[in-house]
Design a protein around this motif. Structure first.
Motif, PDB file in Angstrom:
ATOM      1  N   GLU A   1      57.016  36.468   6.206  1.00 20.60           N
ATOM      2  CA  GLU A   1      58.134  36.939   5.730  1.00 20.60           C
ATOM      3  C   GLU A   1      58.475  35.899   4.456  1.00 20.60           C
ATOM      4  N   THR A   2      58.354  34.734   4.990  1.00 18.88           N
ATOM      5  CA  THR A   2      59.584  33.855   4.707  1.00 18.88           C
ATOM      6  C   THR A   2      58.186  33.006   3.751  1.00 18.88           C
ATOM      7  N   ALA A   3      57.137  33.123   3.638  1.00 26.12           N
ATOM      8  CA  ALA A   3      56.208  32.529   3.270  1.00 26.12           C
ATOM      9  C   ALA A   3      56.002  33.154   2.016  1.00 26.12           C
ATOM     10  N   GLN A   4      55.697  34.898   2.004  1.00 24.48           N
ATOM     11  CA  GLN A   4      55.360  35.995   1.206  1.00 24.48           C
ATOM     12  C   GLN A   4      57.420  35.617   0.768  1.00 24.48           C
ATOM     13  N   SER A   5      58.309  35.246   0.869  1.00 23.18           N
ATOM     14  CA  SER A   5      59.230  34.976   0.021  1.00 23.18           C
ATOM     15  C   SER A   5      59.663  33.673  -1.110  1.00 23.18           C
ATOM     16  N   LEU A   6      58.814  33.021  -0.481  1.00 22.92           N
ATOM     17  CA  LEU A   6      58.735  31.575  -1.354  1.00 22.92           C
ATOM     18  C   LEU A   6      57.610  31.513  -2.757  1.00 22.92           C
ATOM     19  N   ASP A   7      56.521  32.754  -2.535  1.00 25.31           N
ATOM     20  CA  ASP A   7      55.684  33.210  -2.920  1.00 25.31           C
ATOM     21  C   ASP A   7      54.123  31.808  -2.712  1.00 25.31           C
ATOM     22  N   VAL A   8      53.918  31.520  -1.279  1.00 23.00           N
ATOM     23  CA  VAL A   8      53.049  30.566  -0.956  1.00 23.00           C
ATOM     24  C   VAL A   8      52.559  31.639  -0.234  1.00 23.00           C
ATOM     25  N   THR A   9      50.939  30.535   0.406  1.00 20.93           N
ATOM     26  CA  THR A   9      50.369  31.406   0.937  1.00 20.93           C
ATOM     27  C   THR A   9      50.516  31.156   2.758  1.00 20.93           C
ATOM     28  N   PRO A  10      50.815  32.077   3.285  1.00 27.65           N
ATOM     29  CA  PRO A  10      51.202  32.107   4.473  1.00 27.65           C
ATOM     30  C   PRO A  10      50.028  31.064   5.796  1.00 27.65           C
ATOM     31  N   PHE A  11      50.525  30.764   6.379  1.00 21.42           N
ATOM     32  CA  PHE A  11      49.757  29.003   7.070  1.00 21.42           C
ATOM     33  C   PHE A  11      49.957  29.725   8.508  1.00 21.42           C
ATOM     34  N   THR A  12      49.992  31.027   9.113  1.00 27.03           N
ATOM     35  CA  THR A  12      49.327  31.270  10.503  1.00 27.03           C
ATOM     36  C   THR A  12      49.102  32.484   9.986  1.00 27.03           C
ATOM     37  N   PRO A  13      48.038  33.260  11.219  1.00 28.44           N
ATOM     38  CA  PRO A  13      47.570  34.687  11.156  1.00 28.44           C
ATOM     39  C   PRO A  13      48.533  35.061  11.280  1.00 28.44           C
ATOM     40  N   TYR A  14      48.114  36.629  10.253  1.00 27.09           N
ATOM     41  CA  TYR A  14      48.923  37.450  10.644  1.00 27.09           C
ATOM     42  C   TYR A  14      49.521  38.636  11.852  1.00 27.09           C
ATOM     43  N   PRO A  15      49.894  38.593  11.772  1.00 23.19           N
ATOM     44  CA  PRO A  15      50.079  39.477  13.706  1.00 23.19           C
ATOM     45  C   PRO A  15      50.548  40.500  13.252  1.00 23.19           C
ATOM     46  N   VAL A  16      49.306  41.720  13.630  1.00 19.89           N
ATOM     47  CA  VAL A  16      49.302  43.057  13.513  1.00 19.89           C
ATOM     48  C   VAL A  16      50.205  43.896  14.537  1.00 19.89           C
ATOM     49  N   GLN A  17      50.447  43.606  16.135  1.00 19.68           N
ATOM     50  CA  GLN A  17      51.030  44.199  16.866  1.00 19.68           C
ATOM     51  C   GLN A  17      51.495  43.294  17.845  1.00 19.68           C
ATOM     52  N   ILE A  18      52.437  44.077  18.638  1.00 22.66           N
ATOM     53  CA  ILE A  18      52.771  43.527  20.175  1.00 22.66           C
ATOM     54  C   ILE A  18      53.030  44.677  21.214  1.00 22.66           C
ATOM     55  N   LEU A  19      52.242  44.512  22.091  1.00 22.79           N
ATOM     56  CA  LEU A  19      52.303  45.644  23.681  1.00 22.79           C
ATOM     57  C   LEU A  19      52.761  44.916  24.574  1.00 22.79           C
ATOM     58  N   GLY A  20      54.063  45.173  25.536  1.00 22.82           N
ATOM     59  CA  GLY A  20      54.150  44.109  25.982  1.00 22.82           C
ATOM     60  C   GLY A  20      53.835  42.745  26.278  1.00 22.82           C
ATOM     61  N   THR A  21      52.950  42.647  27.045  1.00 17.67           N
ATOM     62  CA  THR A  21      52.553  40.228  26.651  1.00 17.67           C
ATOM     63  C   THR A  21      51.350  40.522  25.392  1.00 17.67           C
ATOM     64  N   GLU A  22      50.701  41.652  25.286  1.00 18.18           N
ATOM     65  CA  GLU A  22      49.473  41.452  24.158  1.00 18.18           C
ATOM     66  C   GLU A  22      50.162  41.564  22.899  1.00 18.18           C
ATOM     67  N   ILE A  23      49.444  40.247  22.584  1.00 22.03           N
ATOM     68  CA  ILE A  23      49.785  40.193  20.473  1.00 22.03           C
ATOM     69  C   ILE A  23      48.292  40.442  20.224  1.00 22.03           C
ATOM     70  N   LEU A  24      48.504  41.072  19.509  1.00 20.75           N
ATOM     71  CA  LEU A  24      46.762  41.569  18.352  1.00 20.75           C
ATOM     72  C   LEU A  24      47.021  40.441  17.008  1.00 20.75           C
ATOM     73  N   MET A  25      46.033  39.369  16.646  1.00 23.43           N
ATOM     74  CA  MET A  25      47.222  39.207  15.200  1.00 23.43           C
ATOM     75  C   MET A  25      45.061  38.774  14.280  1.00 23.43           C
TER      76      MET A  25
END
Length: 303
Positions: free
Chosen positions: A163-187
């Motif tokens: 979100e910060t990258a979008q607000s600064l109008d720069v290309t995100p430099f981290t993977p997009y986080p799809v979702q989290i469920l418990g201790t599993e993060i899908l990205m």
């Protein structure tokens, strides 16, 4: 059969010619539940995550949100001390509509080694004093709470940085986080459509990359981190990917709140020193490390 490559977060013996391909020689464990999907390992878990446990809006077009989708495990991408990362294919059967994702799964308390987390966890406290005491004492319950803290800290940081990258109008430099469920993060999976992971910065040969461009991308990423109030906490050429000229920073469970953590500036300084040392060893010149650190501290609002 080719043996899968496994490596440890903190123990590398790499050369500049090493690549980080994954091999699709993994036999998935099929779900024997009669209510499970006819193909794949499980139904999509999208509907099991609440809106606050999903990535920032608007979701990229490649994110599959259909409830008829199924998840299929395609093998292991990486193993580490606290978590393993798997390649997942989420698709709607018989349509060809789907996407690859990285599934980061934090281990249970019997299989994790939280041997150096104390400094990172400073500034992370819950409202439940019992949980805080258990974390401090490293009881079994405390270790489970730490796993949840690390997973949600990483997911929350990925969302905020996007979100910060979008607000600064720069290309995100981290993977997009799809979702989290418990201790599993899908990205977002950073690699080719056939499942080959992008190489790490440590494996890039100087003649194959524009060092100045990569450094400028990383500096923008460090600015986004600082503007968000963060230091990566463990930044190095081994947790930075380079995919088709795009620099992507990964592995953020140890992310540090530089305002709340009394050692925030030290973590930020160490991040800059680690990556700049690598760039200088490959021929980059004309960058003042002290000036970079001060610039980032100013962005973060710390002394």
């Amino acid at each position: 059969m080719r043996k899968q490559r496994k490596f440890d977060d903190d123990d590398f013996s790499l050369t500049d010619t090493d690549t980080f391909e994954k091999f699709l020689d993994h036999d998935p464990e099929w779900d024997e539940n009669p209510d499970g999907p006819e193909t794949g390992d499980r139904w999509s878990t999208w509907d099991l995550s609440s809106p606050t446990e999903r990535g920032p809006l608007p979701h990229p077009e490649w994110v599959v949100t259909e409830l008829a989708a199924v998840d299929t495990e395609r093998g292991m991408l990486k193993t580490g001390k606290e978590a393993d990362v798997f390649l997942i294919r989420r698709e709607v059967p018989e349509t060809g509509y789907g996407t690859l994702m990285a599934a980061k799964r934090y281990r249970d308390s019997d299989h994790r080694m939280f041997h150096r987390d104390a400094g990172y966890l400073e500034g992370r406290r819950t409202r439940d004093s019992r949980v805080n005491r258990a974390v401090a004492a490293r009881t079994a319950f405390g270790k489970e709470a730490i796993a949840g803290q690390w997973a949600y800290a990483e997911f929350g940081a990925l969302c905020k940085l996007w979100e910060t990258a979008q607000s600064l109008d720069v290309t995100p430099f981290t993977p997009y986080p799809v979702q989290i469920l418990g201790t599993e993060i899908l990205m977002e999976f950073i690699g080719t459509p056939d499942g080959v992971a992008a190489p790490r910065l440590a494996a890039i040969r100087p003649e194959d990359a524009n060092l100045t461009d990569l450094w400028e991308q990383l500096l923008i990423g460090l600015r986004v981190l600082a503007r968000s109030g963060y230091a990566h906490g463990d930044l190095s050429p081994y947790n930075i990917l380079v995919h088709e000229g795009r620099l992507v920073v990964i592995d953020l469970p140890q992310i540090v709140d530089v305002v709340a953590n009394p050692h925030g500036r030290r973590f930020l300084t160490r991040d800059v020193h680690n990556v700049l040392t690598w760039f200088r060893s490959r021929g980059l010149s004309g960058v003042d490390e002290t000036e970079v650190v001060q610039f980032l501290c100013d962005e973060a609002g710390i002394r």
